[in-house]
Design a protein around this motif. Structure first.
Motif, PDB file in Angstrom:
ATOM      1  N   ASP A 166      43.297 -57.216 -16.448  1.00 43.78           N
ATOM      2  CA  ASP A 166      44.637 -57.133 -17.024  1.00 43.78           C
ATOM      3  C   ASP A 166      45.149 -55.707 -16.948  1.00 43.78           C
ATOM      4  N   LEU A 167      46.404 -55.569 -16.535  1.00 44.60           N
ATOM      5  CA  LEU A 167      47.077 -54.277 -16.613  1.00 44.60           C
ATOM      6  C   LEU A 167      47.687 -54.196 -18.010  1.00 44.60           C
ATOM      7  N   THR A 168      47.001 -53.538 -18.906  1.00 43.75           N
ATOM      8  CA  THR A 168      47.394 -53.515 -20.307  1.00 43.75           C
ATOM      9  C   THR A 168      48.645 -52.662 -20.497  1.00 43.75           C
ATOM     10  N   PRO A 169      49.379 -52.881 -21.584  1.00 41.22           N
ATOM     11  CA  PRO A 169      50.552 -52.047 -21.860  1.00 41.22           C
ATOM     12  C   PRO A 169      50.229 -50.556 -21.907  1.00 41.22           C
ATOM     13  N   ALA A 170      49.113 -50.193 -22.503  1.00 39.26           N
ATOM     14  CA  ALA A 170      48.743 -48.770 -22.570  1.00 39.26           C
ATOM     15  C   ALA A 170      48.486 -48.198 -21.186  1.00 39.26           C
ATOM     16  N   LEU A 171      47.797 -48.952 -20.338  1.00 48.64           N
ATOM     17  CA  LEU A 171      47.511 -48.516 -18.980  1.00 48.64           C
ATOM     18  C   LEU A 171      48.798 -48.346 -18.181  1.00 48.64           C
ATOM     19  N   VAL A 172      49.679 -49.336 -18.253  1.00 50.71           N
ATOM     20  CA  VAL A 172      50.923 -49.292 -17.484  1.00 50.71           C
ATOM     21  C   VAL A 172      51.804 -48.136 -17.951  1.00 50.71           C
ATOM     22  N   ALA A 173      51.875 -47.920 -19.257  1.00 48.03           N
ATOM     23  CA  ALA A 173      52.678 -46.817 -19.786  1.00 48.03           C
ATOM     24  C   ALA A 173      52.133 -45.469 -19.320  1.00 48.03           C
ATOM     25  N   LEU A 229      50.482 -44.854 -16.540  1.00 50.81           N
ATOM     26  CA  LEU A 229      50.828 -44.711 -15.130  1.00 50.81           C
ATOM     27  C   LEU A 229      52.313 -44.425 -14.957  1.00 50.81           C
ATOM     28  N   ALA A 230      53.150 -45.131 -15.712  1.00 52.39           N
ATOM     29  CA  ALA A 230      54.597 -44.949 -15.595  1.00 52.39           C
ATOM     30  C   ALA A 230      55.004 -43.527 -15.974  1.00 52.39           C
ATOM     31  N   ALA A 231      54.344 -42.956 -16.963  1.00 50.25           N
ATOM     32  CA  ALA A 231      54.666 -41.600 -17.404  1.00 50.25           C
ATOM     33  C   ALA A 231      54.311 -40.559 -16.352  1.00 50.25           C
ATOM     34  N   GLU A 232      53.290 -40.858 -15.554  1.00 50.09           N
ATOM     35  CA  GLU A 232      52.776 -39.873 -14.597  1.00 50.09           C
ATOM     36  C   GLU A 232      53.311 -40.050 -13.181  1.00 50.09           C
ATOM     37  N   LEU A 233      53.699 -41.283 -12.813  1.00 53.59           N
ATOM     38  CA  LEU A 233      54.020 -41.589 -11.421  1.00 53.59           C
ATOM     39  C   LEU A 233      55.475 -42.047 -11.285  1.00 53.59           C
ATOM     40  N   PRO A 234      56.391 -41.170 -10.880  1.00 57.36           N
ATOM     41  CA  PRO A 234      57.808 -41.535 -10.785  1.00 57.36           C
ATOM     42  C   PRO A 234      58.100 -42.651  -9.784  1.00 57.36           C
ATOM     43  N   GLN A 235      57.271 -42.777  -8.749  1.00 60.03           N
ATOM     44  CA  GLN A 235      57.501 -43.814  -7.741  1.00 60.03           C
ATOM     45  C   GLN A 235      57.088 -45.204  -8.231  1.00 60.03           C
ATOM     46  N   PHE A 236      56.353 -45.258  -9.306  1.00 61.43           N
ATOM     47  CA  PHE A 236      55.966 -46.521  -9.943  1.00 61.43           C
ATOM     48  C   PHE A 236      57.139 -46.951 -10.808  1.00 61.43           C
ATOM     49  N   ILE A 237      57.903 -47.954 -10.344  1.00 66.55           N
ATOM     50  CA  ILE A 237      59.189 -48.240 -10.986  1.00 66.55           C
ATOM     51  C   ILE A 237      59.229 -49.558 -11.755  1.00 66.55           C
ATOM     52  N   ARG A 287      56.261 -58.465 -24.070  1.00 65.61           N
ATOM     53  CA  ARG A 287      56.998 -57.643 -25.018  1.00 65.61           C
ATOM     54  C   ARG A 287      56.345 -56.277 -25.187  1.00 65.61           C
ATOM     55  N   ALA A 288      55.030 -56.256 -25.304  1.00 66.21           N
ATOM     56  CA  ALA A 288      54.327 -54.981 -25.485  1.00 66.21           C
ATOM     57  C   ALA A 288      54.484 -54.081 -24.259  1.00 66.21           C
ATOM     58  N   LEU A 289      54.471 -54.667 -23.072  1.00 62.75           N
ATOM     59  CA  LEU A 289      54.723 -53.879 -21.864  1.00 62.75           C
ATOM     60  C   LEU A 289      56.093 -53.208 -21.930  1.00 62.75           C
ATOM     61  N   ILE A 290      57.086 -53.971 -22.349  1.00 63.50           N
ATOM     62  CA  ILE A 290      58.445 -53.434 -22.457  1.00 63.50           C
ATOM     63  C   ILE A 290      58.486 -52.295 -23.472  1.00 63.50           C
ATOM     64  N   GLU A 291      57.914 -52.525 -24.631  1.00 62.55           N
ATOM     65  CA  GLU A 291      57.960 -51.527 -25.695  1.00 62.55           C
ATOM     66  C   GLU A 291      57.229 -50.242 -25.312  1.00 62.55           C
ATOM     67  N   GLU A 292      56.032 -50.375 -24.736  1.00 60.20           N
ATOM     68  CA  GLU A 292      55.237 -49.189 -24.414  1.00 60.20           C
ATOM     69  C   GLU A 292      55.840 -48.380 -23.271  1.00 60.20           C
ATOM     70  N   THR A 293      56.350 -49.052 -22.257  1.00 59.15           N
ATOM     71  CA  THR A 293      56.927 -48.306 -21.128  1.00 59.15           C
ATOM     72  C   THR A 293      58.249 -47.651 -21.506  1.00 59.15           C
ATOM     73  N   LYS A 294      59.002 -48.257 -22.415  1.00 56.13           N
ATOM     74  CA  LYS A 294      60.268 -47.645 -22.852  1.00 56.13           C
ATOM     75  C   LYS A 294      60.021 -46.324 -23.583  1.00 56.13           C
ATOM     76  N   LYS A 295      58.847 -46.161 -24.137  1.00 57.76           N
ATOM     77  CA  LYS A 295      58.533 -44.905 -24.821  1.00 57.76           C
ATOM     78  C   LYS A 295      58.430 -43.734 -23.851  1.00 57.76           C
ATOM     79  N   VAL A 296      58.143 -44.039 -22.577  1.00 56.64           N
ATOM     80  CA  VAL A 296      57.922 -42.959 -21.606  1.00 56.64           C
ATOM     81  C   VAL A 296      58.928 -42.963 -20.455  1.00 56.64           C
ATOM     82  N   ARG A 297      59.595 -44.095 -20.222  1.00 58.60           N
ATOM     83  CA  ARG A 297      60.544 -44.200 -19.105  1.00 58.60           C
ATOM     84  C   ARG A 297      61.684 -45.135 -19.466  1.00 58.60           C
ATOM     85  N   SER A 298      62.925 -44.692 -19.276  1.00 59.26           N
ATOM     86  CA  SER A 298      64.070 -45.578 -19.482  1.00 59.26           C
ATOM     87  C   SER A 298      64.425 -46.351 -18.221  1.00 59.26           C
TER      88      SER A 298
END
Length: 295
Positions: A145-152, A154-162, A175-186
């Motif tokens: 599983d790509l967990t919300p914490a893991l995805v967030a 990666l998203a914070a570090e890798l701009p090409q990961f969209i 929902r957790a994926l949405i919430e966690e990634t919004k903390k680091v990327r809009s």
């Protein structure tokens, strides 16, 4: 103003037509894309799970990337997933050469992966893909599983990961994926991989859906998104209920890919129903059940 996600809305993970000799049927794909291109959806995903990427040779995948791009003006994303990184890089290079908007990648499968391994894998892959990419989370097929914490992270570090396609039958995970990634990327897109999760995804602040039913009823999903944007709750409720009813198509037959292809073939007469998955052919009774469901 905060940056917005680049690729959102209604995606169709297209089936891959084959002819009677089990070869790629590009003409049938063109007919399919022609209908999808005028349906109101936003993006075509080439060679996803329903597109039978795992049953295609590397040369067939390269051929599809070359020839499919010219068949539709829609935004197009190519799934380049493989267990062989050089093959993935070759497919990604072909995608950029032919004008694709992004590529999509699964985590490694067959060998079990820890979260530490997944972080290392995607960080290394990001350096080689050469453009914008989506992750594809499908634990039922990959075993991880790509967990919300893991995805967030990666998203914070890798701009090409969209963005990510989250094919997990769990609303709280999406929902957790949405919430966690919004903390680091809009500008990060979280799309649901389950057809009936379009509305819950939007309600949670997500970007949309990648739905196999869009091979058959893309107008319905496009209409749902329009109703959402217009605040037409009564209309949206009716559409959501109809999508829920149509989910029964995944219970007909032994192989959902063959079932979706059969539905397209019977409803639009634009392609054959043959899949490279064995034993999925529908009986006459099952075909009639598909016909009744689609009305």
């Amino acid at each position: 103003m905060a940056a917005q996600p680049l690729l959102t809305g209604i995606w169709c993970p297209s089936v891959t037509p084959f002819d009677q000799n089990n070869r790629l049927d590009i003409d049938a794909l063109g007919r399919h894309f022609s209908r999808l291109s005028t349906s109101g959806i936003d993006t075509l995903l080439l060679m996803g799970s329903i597109g039978e990427f795992a049953s295609l040779t590397q040369q067939e995948r390269l051929q599809l990337i070359r020839e499919a791009r010219q068949l539709s003006p829609l935004t197009m994303v190519a799934n380049v997933s493989s267990t062989c990184i050089p093959d993935m890089v070759q497919l990604a290079e072909a995608a950029w050469k032919n004008g694709y908007d992004a590529v999509m990648v699964l985590p490694p499968y067959y060998y079990g992966q820890t979260q530490k391994q997944l972080l290392s894998y995607f960080k290394a892959l990001d350096k080689q893909l050469g453009g914008k990419w989506f992750a594809y989370n499908f634990p039922a097929r990959t075993g991880c599983d790509l967990t919300p914490a893991l995805v967030a992270e990666l998203a914070a570090e890798l701009p090409q990961f969209i963005g990510i396609k989250d094919t997990m039958d769990c609303l709280s995970h999406n929902r957790a994926l949405i919430e966690e990634t919004k903390k680091v990327r809009s500008d990060f897109s979280v799309l649901s991989g389950y057809d009936e999760y379009l509305l819950p995804n939007l309600l949670a602040g997500g970007a949309g859906v990648i739905s196999g039913l869009n091979n058959i009823v893309p107008e319905l999903f496009a209409e749902a998104l329009q109703a959402w944007r217009a605040g037409e709750l009564e209309k949206l409720t009716r559409i959501q209920q109809r999508i829920g009813q149509l989910m029964a198509i995944y219970t007909i037959g032994d192989d959902f890919v063959t079932t979706i292809k059969t539905a397209v073939a019977r409803k639009f007469n634009s392609m054959g129903s043959h899949s490279r998955n064995f034993g999925g052919e529908l009986s006459m009774e099952q075909c009639e059940a598909v016909d009744r469901l689609l009305g």
